[in-house]
Design a protein around this motif. Sequence first.
Motif, mmCIF file in Angstrom:
data_model
loop_
_atom_site.group_PDB
_atom_site.id
_atom_site.type_symbol
_atom_site.label_atom_id
_atom_site.label_comp_id
_atom_site.label_asym_id
_atom_site.label_seq_id
_atom_site.Cartn_x
_atom_site.Cartn_y
_atom_site.Cartn_z
ATOM 1 N N THR A 120 0.328 31.912 21.616
ATOM 2 C CA THR A 120 0.652 33.275 21.218
ATOM 3 C C THR A 120 -0.030 34.242 22.162
ATOM 4 N N THR A 121 0.438 35.460 22.160
ATOM 5 C CA THR A 121 -0.083 36.459 23.087
ATOM 6 C C THR A 121 -1.374 37.091 22.611
ATOM 7 N N GLY A 122 -1.804 36.804 21.418
ATOM 8 C CA GLY A 122 -3.038 37.390 20.916
ATOM 9 C C GLY A 122 -2.804 38.662 20.119
ATOM 10 N N MET A 123 -1.575 39.132 20.115
ATOM 11 C CA MET A 123 -1.287 40.318 19.324
ATOM 12 C C MET A 123 -1.129 39.900 17.867
#
Length: 174
Positions: A120-123
């Motif tokens: 995941t992008t961390g958002m």
Amino acid sequence: MRRLLLTVSMLLMGMALVGGAAESLVGTSLVPLDQEVGTHASAAGAVLGIGLMAAAVNPSGNVGWVRAGILYGFVVLAFEAGSQFILHAGFHLGPVFFGLAFSLLLIALYPQRKALLPATTGMPAKPAPAQPAAPAPAPAPEMRTEPVAAESKATEEPKPTEEPKPKIEETEKD
């Protein structure tokens, strides 16, 4: 054992894809290799095959190539279905079986299946709840700027001063 089977599967899939791509260069002078082996002849197939063979040495370190090999089976299914319904071409079961079989084999034999999914992008998935505004900071205490000596003088009570009494001079009366 699973590691060995994963390596062998990746090597076989890679060799078949390279063979299918090689067939496209020499035409049908050999045999219709892409239909016999179950691959579609293309340059992309050659690149994918070479990448899979190179990644077979260390599949965990080359998860991108494993993902591409898995994706291949589903793309071939979509290609064949599209050819059948849009172009009214014949449906070739060999490429679909080959692609899906190796895709499922790569998924089943990969040691860390969770690593096959992209990170995941961390958002955050949900927006963070609004936080109430911070209270206003308390006013700073007043600072006195008068010198300390002046402060001690200000606290002393003033002493009454005695006024000198006017001297009355006596004047002589003549």
